[in-house]
Motif scaffolding. Structure first.
Motif, short mmCIF file in Angstrom:
data_model
loop_
_atom_site.label_atom_id
_atom_site.label_comp_id
_atom_site.label_asym_id
_atom_site.label_seq_id
_atom_site.Cartn_x
_atom_site.Cartn_y
_atom_site.Cartn_z
N ILE A 231 0.83 -1.20 0.00
CA ILE A 231 0.00 0.00 0.00
C ILE A 231 0.87 1.26 0.00
CG2 ILE A 231 -1.64 1.33 1.38
CD1 ILE A 231 -2.92 -1.34 2.18
N ALA A 232 1.95 1.23 0.81
CA ALA A 232 2.85 2.39 0.85
C ALA A 232 3.52 2.60 -0.51
CB ALA A 232 3.90 2.19 1.93
N GLY A 233 3.91 1.51 -1.16
CA GLY A 233 4.52 1.62 -2.49
C GLY A 233 3.53 2.12 -3.52
N TYR A 234 2.31 1.63 -3.43
CA TYR A 234 1.25 2.09 -4.34
C TYR A 234 1.01 3.59 -4.18
CZ TYR A 234 -3.64 2.85 -5.77
OH TYR A 234 -4.80 3.34 -6.31
N ALA A 235 0.94 4.05 -2.94
CA ALA A 235 0.74 5.48 -2.71
C ALA A 235 1.91 6.28 -3.27
CB ALA A 235 0.58 5.75 -1.21
N ARG A 236 3.11 5.75 -3.10
CA ARG A 236 4.31 6.43 -3.58
C ARG A 236 4.31 6.54 -5.11
NH1 ARG A 236 9.50 7.18 -1.29
NH2 ARG A 236 11.10 7.51 -2.88
N SER A 237 3.72 5.55 -5.78
CA SER A 237 3.71 5.53 -7.25
C SER A 237 2.85 6.63 -7.85
CB SER A 237 3.21 4.17 -7.74
OG SER A 237 1.80 4.08 -7.61
N ARG A 238 1.92 7.16 -7.06
CA ARG A 238 0.98 8.20 -7.49
C ARG A 238 0.07 7.72 -8.61
NH1 ARG A 238 0.49 11.77 -3.74
NH2 ARG A 238 -0.26 13.28 -5.30
N SER A 239 -0.16 6.40 -8.68
CA SER A 239 -1.04 5.86 -9.72
C SER A 239 -2.48 6.27 -9.48
CB SER A 239 -0.94 4.34 -9.74
OG SER A 239 -1.89 3.78 -10.64
N HIS A 240 -3.21 6.55 -10.58
CA HIS A 240 -4.64 6.84 -10.49
C HIS A 240 -5.47 5.56 -10.63
CE1 HIS A 240 -4.58 11.31 -10.62
NE2 HIS A 240 -3.38 11.08 -11.15
N ARG A 241 -4.83 4.46 -11.00
CA ARG A 241 -5.56 3.20 -11.09
C ARG A 241 -5.86 2.68 -9.68
NH1 ARG A 241 -1.75 2.70 -15.41
NH2 ARG A 241 -2.80 2.30 -17.41
N PRO A 242 -7.02 2.07 -9.46
CA PRO A 242 -7.32 1.54 -8.13
C PRO A 242 -6.45 0.32 -7.82
CG PRO A 242 -9.03 0.89 -9.66
CD PRO A 242 -8.15 1.85 -10.41
N LEU A 243 -6.11 0.16 -6.56
CA LEU A 243 -5.44 -1.04 -6.06
C LEU A 243 -6.52 -1.96 -5.51
CD1 LEU A 243 -2.98 -2.75 -5.18
CD2 LEU A 243 -2.93 -1.39 -3.07
N VAL A 244 -6.69 -3.12 -6.11
CA VAL A 244 -7.73 -4.06 -5.70
C VAL A 244 -7.09 -5.21 -4.92
CG1 VAL A 244 -9.63 -5.53 -6.46
CG2 VAL A 244 -9.05 -3.47 -7.76
N LEU A 245 -7.49 -5.35 -3.67
CA LEU A 245 -6.98 -6.43 -2.81
C LEU A 245 -8.04 -7.51 -2.76
CD1 LEU A 245 -5.61 -4.29 0.18
CD2 LEU A 245 -4.37 -5.05 -1.87
N VAL A 246 -7.74 -8.67 -3.36
CA VAL A 246 -8.70 -9.77 -3.42
C VAL A 246 -8.23 -10.89 -2.51
CG1 VAL A 246 -9.95 -11.37 -4.90
CG2 VAL A 246 -9.16 -9.18 -5.83
N GLY A 247 -8.99 -11.17 -1.46
CA GLY A 247 -8.63 -12.25 -0.55
C GLY A 247 -9.16 -11.99 0.85
N PRO A 248 -9.32 -13.05 1.64
CA PRO A 248 -9.86 -12.92 2.99
C PRO A 248 -8.83 -12.39 3.97
CG PRO A 248 -9.24 -15.19 2.60
CD PRO A 248 -9.00 -14.45 1.29
N ASP A 249 -9.28 -12.07 5.17
CA ASP A 249 -8.35 -11.72 6.24
C ASP A 249 -7.45 -12.90 6.55
OD1 ASP A 249 -9.38 -9.17 6.53
OD2 ASP A 249 -10.78 -9.75 8.12
N GLY A 250 -6.20 -12.61 6.88
CA GLY A 250 -5.25 -13.66 7.22
C GLY A 250 -5.07 -13.81 8.71
N ASP A 251 -3.86 -14.16 9.11
CA ASP A 251 -3.59 -14.44 10.52
C ASP A 251 -3.48 -13.17 11.37
OD1 ASP A 251 -3.50 -17.24 10.29
OD2 ASP A 251 -1.46 -17.17 9.51
N ASP A 252 -3.33 -12.04 10.73
CA ASP A 252 -3.24 -10.79 11.47
C ASP A 252 -3.97 -9.69 10.68
OD1 ASP A 252 -1.53 -10.23 9.35
OD2 ASP A 252 0.29 -10.52 10.52
#
Length: 383
Positions: A231-252
């Protein structure tokens, strides 16, 4: 007589295939059964719940019953509606190992040719040869990245592996780790990798749920998948494309707050497989900077679907991706962000993106159903 030429079935455990949302092990198990069928070998899944899906409810009386069963050193696998079945098989074996530190032995009158455990479980089938697949050693190597007790996991492997007739891994990385960390003889371990078989036509007919041209990550949302740095790298990239996180919660629960910037995060805890693959095919890139994998299935799925991949250098991810992905140091937020920015700035099928797509297609062929079947056939002919 080898398994390839015998009329007896190969049994597979069903421990992971009924988990909601599916897991990488579930995919592996289903694909293994498919390829065994391609080789003319019949398969059966050993059930711990009855074929109608019923099992112990988890109440106090059931817990007592399970504990009493766990005192038995062996159990019998019978048959219900032509399906191998032993009541509460998997939970009881785990209770026995956790309580007494002992494996559970199973016998049966149904005579399978071979028992292939698709995940390390504290059990052995009597009267036939036993194989186990080890997917990773992350709980031992990086105990802070998983909720699995590293001491318990290491003890299980040290008890289980000497009882197996053969050990299978899904990458050369994991094979070498077993040799170096657990002192397993190299001759006992075979790396077969894992297959990726995608019906693209059926995938593209499925419902579109993930926005096209997005940046996608597939996997549990947990520290092991390096979500905070992603997420930090995505924010740094300044991309206008959405970041889609697909998957359930993990161990933390990693921090998913997005620093100020033009992007947005879309969270999809679960999605039907074909819709997931359509989203992957239509994504601008897959970003998979995991901190610990034994294989990294989304990497090859993305390559097979013509989507550029950013993933971690070194370990299994670097091995599986080879030269067909943009490799980054997963601990370096700047490197992750710069990689996203580079691929974000160009057309998906031009320049570096286009080059990665073409190399990805070639790399994916190594993990195709046909290639995997060839490796599997050669392995099973030894038994």
């Amino acid at each position: 007589m080898s398994v390839i030429s015998t009329t007896g079935p190969v049994w597979l455990d069903s421990r992971n295939i009924g988990i909601n949302g599916g897991t990488g092990v579930a995919r592996y198990t289903q694909d293994l059964a498919t390829c065994l069928g391609d080789l003319g070998i019949s398969t059966a899944f050993v059930q711990g719940a009855t074929p109608d899906g019923k099992s112990l409810s988890g109440g106090k009386l059931d817990a007592l019953q399970r504990l009493l069963r766990a005192t038995l050193p062996w159990r019998h696998v019978g048959e219900v509606h032509d399906v191998p079945y032993c009541p509460d098989l998997y939970r009881t074996a785990h209770v026995r190992f956790k309580t007494f530190g002992r494996l559970t032995s199973f016998d049966t009158a149904m005579s399978p040719a071979l028992m292939h455990w698709t995940y390390p479980l504290p059990m052995v089938m009597q009267g036939c040869r036993n194989i186990v697949t080890i997917h990773d050693l992350v709980p031992i190597l990086n105990p802070n990245l998983t909720g699995i007790d590293p001491t318990h996991f290491a003890r299980l492997l040290r008890e289980l592996l000497p009882r197996m007739d053969a050990i299978v891994t899904v990458s050369e990385t994991v094979r070498q780790q077993l040799i170096e960390i657990l002192n397993i003889s190299p001759s006992r371990i075979t790396n077969l990798y894992q297959m990726v078989d995608i019906d693209r036509e059926a995938v593209m007919k499925s419902e579109r749920i993930i926005p096209s041209d997005s940046i996608i990550h597939i996997g549990r949302v947990e520290t092991r998948k390096n979500i905070e740095r992603l997420i930090a790298g995505y924010a740094r990239s300044r991309s206008h494309r959405p970041l889609v996180l697909v998957g359930p919660d993990g161990d933390d629960r990693p921090d998913m707050s997005l620093p100020e910037g033009p992007g947005q995060i879309i969270r999809i805890p679960w999605i039907e497989r074909f819709s997931l693959l359509r989203g992957l095919a239509e994504a601008h890139m897959l970003v998979f900077p995991s901190l610990g994998e034994g294989f990294g299935l989304p990497i090859i799925e993305a390559m097979a679907l013509g989507t550029p991949v950013i993933t971690s250098c070194g370990g299994a991810t670097g091995e599986i991706a080879d030269n067909a992905a943009y490799l980054v140091d997963p601990f370096d937020v700047k490197a992750i962000g710069d990689a996203i920015a580079v691929l974000d700035s160009m057309d998906k099928h031009a320049g570096l993106c286009g080059d990665l797509v073409q190399r990805g297609y070639v790399r994916a062929e190594f993990f195709s159903r046909m290639a995997y079947g060839t490796r599997l056939k050669a392995f099973y002919e030894r038994f």
